[in-house]
Each structure stands twice: as C-alpha cells, then as structure tokens.
Design an enzyme around this catalytic site. Structure first.
Site, PDB file in Angstrom:
ATOM      1  CD  GLU A  77      -3.108  -0.645  -0.032  1.00 48.27           C
ATOM      2  OE1 GLU A  77      -3.163   0.526  -0.468  1.00 48.27           O
ATOM      3  OE2 GLU A  77      -3.860  -1.546  -0.452  1.00 48.27           O
ATOM      4  CD  GLU A 130      -2.693  18.134  -2.913  1.00 48.66           C
ATOM      5  OE1 GLU A 130      -2.059  18.909  -2.174  1.00 48.66           O
ATOM      6  OE2 GLU A 130      -3.861  18.343  -3.301  1.00 48.66           O
ATOM      7  CD  GLU A 132       1.112  19.443   1.500  1.00 46.07           C
ATOM      8  OE1 GLU A 132       1.413  20.350   2.285  1.00 46.07           O
ATOM      9  OE2 GLU A 132       0.140  19.507   0.717  1.00 46.07           O
TER      10      GLU A 132
END
Length: 163
Positions: A77, A130, A132
């Site tokens: 994962e 996204e 981050e």
C-alpha cells in the site's frame, strides 16, 4: 478490488448502499481487514494522501489481499499510494473496529507507524489525488477521511488504542 469499486459506487446512492451493505453482511458475515500507515520520512514529516473519492486527507493504507500478512500489506500500500519504500514498521499504534469507521463497509483497521524512504509519487491515480508530507505540528486534522483524525490524534498522544 471489485468489492471496493462496487461499495464506492453504491455509496453515492444511500438507499442502494443500505441494500448493498445488507447483502455484503449476509455474504461475508465478517468485517474486512485492512491496514493504515503513519509513514515517517527521515526528516520526521508524516506523509498523507488526498483521496479521490471524498477529497479528504488520509493515511495511506488499504485492504489486506488474499495471501498477504499485515507487513506485506503495509509495504504494498505504501508503494502503490505514495511511491515510498518501507524501511521498517516501528510501532503498532492501534486496532480500530467500529462498524461505521469506514463509510463503505465494516472493516477492521490495523494502524502502524513506519519508517519510510524514497521519492513521494502517487502510483495509484484512481485512489489518490495528491500527496504531501507534513510536520507533526502542522497536520490537517480537521475533516479527514474515515476515522483518520482519531488515528492520528491517538498516535500524536502516544496511545496504543483498541477501539
């Protein structure tokens, strides 16, 4: 994967989703097991993904595939959702089993902290919008996906949780 696709599709239609949940409960009769990861970069930042299905920040993770153990799931994962490689799992943070913790299906989540390395790059663009890395004191703990706000708060408070 087909089960998750169907559950995500059906979620948008509440009456249909209640029917699907009932059918899945009759077929499986047991919750699905998954893992969430608190990926810690060498500089101490925590990596989060923004999910495509709900637009919320989340911990990387997913369901255990047939034939996998939790460490294999964590490794897979991480790579799929962040492009990062697992260095080592450093701590079991908790086990989360509330029937409503995942809006798609009753699942049990095993949360681990892990040292990671590499370059952040989304591999699975169907799941993540996204990626981050956040300093621990700047995490977006508002509305996160699933019960990930609670999971991160437990982690930041040094708890080991069985819920």
């Amino acid at each position: 994967m087909l089960l998750l696709f169907f559950a995500t599709f059906a979620q948008s239609r509440s009456n249909l989703w209640r029917l699907v949940q009932t059918i899945l409960g009759l077929i499986f009769r047991h919750p699905i097991t998954g893992a969430s990861i608190i990926p810690i970069l060498p500089d101490g930042r925590i990596v989060l993904i923004k999910r495509r299905d709900d637009g919320c920040w989340a911990l990387p993770g997913g369901m255990v595939d047939w034939g996998e153990d939790i460490p294999q799931t964590v490794k897979r994962e991480l790579r799929e959702e962040t492009g990062l490689e697992l260095v080592k799992i450093t701590r079991l943070v908790g086990v989360y089993s509330a029937p409503d913790r995942d809006p798609r299906i009753h699942s049990i989540c095993i949360l681990v902290e892990a040292e990671v390395q590499g370059e952040m790059e989304i591999q699975d663009t169907l799941e993540a919008l996204e990626i981050e890395a956040f300093p621990p004191d700047s995490l977006p703990l508002g509305k996160m996906s699933h019960d990930h706000t609670r999971q991160l708060e437990d982690y930041l408070n040094g708890l080991t949780t069985l819920a």
